[in-house]
Design a protein around this motif. Structure first.
Motif, PDB file in Angstrom:
ATOM      1  N   ASN A 239       0.844  -1.195   0.000  1.00 14.58           N
ATOM      2  CA  ASN A 239       0.000   0.000   0.000  1.00 14.58           C
ATOM      3  C   ASN A 239       0.880   1.246   0.000  1.00 14.58           C
ATOM      4  OD1 ASN A 239       0.319  -1.146   2.979  1.00 14.58           O
ATOM      5  ND2 ASN A 239       0.252   1.098   3.110  1.00 14.58           N
ATOM      6  N   SER A 245      -0.964   7.718   0.450  1.00 14.59           N
ATOM      7  CA  SER A 245      -2.249   7.132   0.076  1.00 14.59           C
ATOM      8  C   SER A 245      -3.390   8.099   0.363  1.00 14.59           C
ATOM      9  CB  SER A 245      -2.485   5.835   0.854  1.00 14.59           C
ATOM     10  OG  SER A 245      -3.796   5.361   0.649  1.00 14.59           O
ATOM     11  N   ASN A 247      -6.320   7.060   0.899  1.00 13.56           N
ATOM     12  CA  ASN A 247      -7.292   6.271   1.652  1.00 13.56           C
ATOM     13  C   ASN A 247      -6.749   5.883   3.020  1.00 13.56           C
ATOM     14  OD1 ASN A 247      -9.022   6.160  -0.695  1.00 13.56           O
ATOM     15  ND2 ASN A 247      -7.635   4.601  -1.518  1.00 13.56           N
ATOM     16  N   PRO A 248      -7.617   5.615   3.997  1.00 10.68           N
ATOM     17  CA  PRO A 248      -7.183   5.099   5.292  1.00 10.68           C
ATOM     18  C   PRO A 248      -6.481   3.750   5.117  1.00 10.68           C
ATOM     19  CG  PRO A 248      -9.467   5.830   5.391  1.00 10.68           C
ATOM     20  CD  PRO A 248      -9.084   5.839   3.948  1.00 10.68           C
ATOM     21  N   GLU A 253      -6.206  -4.473   3.796  1.00  9.33           N
ATOM     22  CA  GLU A 253      -5.631  -4.027   2.531  1.00  9.33           C
ATOM     23  C   GLU A 253      -4.273  -4.673   2.304  1.00  9.33           C
ATOM     24  OE1 GLU A 253      -4.336   0.220   0.390  1.00  9.33           O
ATOM     25  OE2 GLU A 253      -4.636   0.109   2.549  1.00  9.33           O
TER      26      GLU A 253
END
Length: 276
Positions: A239, A245, A247-248, A253
């Motif tokens: 990630n 990123s 996104n959280p 993930e």
């Protein structure tokens, strides 16, 4: 495992190297393999590699070996596996990593590496799933570790033990890996965990020279160097790191990215091992 076995590695009066020798003796007894030439610690996304390396001689539940425990971390099988390679050498595959954030002490974090050295391994391959600081590295990107920054404020070395880490991540092994596939290289930054890094911490890591952020590997690499092993480190970018990123972040993930990349990583790493 007896209470004595479970606690003696944590006793300051006990030599962690003698305990590693005892663990290696148990592995030799259970596998029938006197010496393992190569050891691999398989982190998130790297687990299928063992299936492509060669003939499995034995698979041992980790809690049957002194100093090891079955992992409670999703994505880690909690086994030690002995594999005969096509060239006749033997590999010890460790899928029972103890993470620093588990709070079990640094001796247990690096016990697998010291056991691998005691079992005869001269090459230690350390893999992990990690966050990417560089925006061009998407999930599923394998990266060679060229160096690390240890932000745990801890060390596996005890007493006045001074080890040179100038060339900790072997240039020879990285060059060998590059004959299999063109790969980017980067500096790995180990944080303490288990929480993910904040955007400010990732920015700091980038500012001080980091390219990859994670929660393992650096302490193990130091212990491998102390034991005289040659080290190859590889990260799977699962990630973009926090702040990179949009996104959280979540462990789900990480696991999903690892699963998606697993077949490709297995093929890559198995081809590297064949060349050792």
């Amino acid at each position: 495992m007896s209470t004595h076995e479970a606690t003696s590695i944590d006793d300051p009066a006990t030599s962690p190297f003698e305990f590693a020798q005892a663990a290696a003796a148990v592995i030799a007894e259970k596998t029938g393999v006197e010496r393992h030439d190569i050891a691999l610690t398989l982190g998130s996304g790297w687990g299928q590699t063992a299936d492509l390396l060669g003939e499995t001689i034995a698979t041992i539940p980790a809690d049957e070996v002194p100093g090891f425990a079955k992992s409670d971390i999703p994505g880690h099988s909690g086994t030690l596996r002995s594999i005969r390679l096509a060239n006749g050498k033997h590999a010890l595959v460790i899928a029972a990593r103890t993470h620093y954030y588990e709070g079990k002490g640094v001796r247990r974090v690096v016990h697998s590496v010291r056991t691998a050295a005691a079992a005869g391994a001269s090459v230690m391959i350390l893999t992990n799933g990690a966050g990417g600081v560089r925006p061009e590295w998407g999930p599923g990107t394998p990266v060679l570790i060229s160096d690390h920054i240890n932000l745990t404020a801890d060390s596996p070395l005890e007493g006045a033990t001074f080890i040179d880490l100038t060339d900790l991540y072997s240039a020879r092994l990285r060059e060998l890996a590059l004959t299999v596939r063109e790969l980017d290289e980067g500096v790995y930054v180990q944080f303490r965990g288990p929480h993910y890094e904040t955007p400010a911490e990732v920015k700091m890591a980038r500012t001080i020279g980091g390219d990859i952020v994670g929660m393992s590997t650096a302490l193990e690499a130091i212990a491998a160097r102390e034991a005289g092993m040659e080290v190859l480190g590889m990260s799977l970018i699962t990630n973009p790191a926090a702040g990179v990123s949009p996104n959280p972040l979540s462990h789900t993930e990480v696991l999903e990215a690892g699963k998606a990349a697993e077949a490709d990583l297995a093929e890559l790493l198995s081809q590297i091992v064949v060349k050792l």
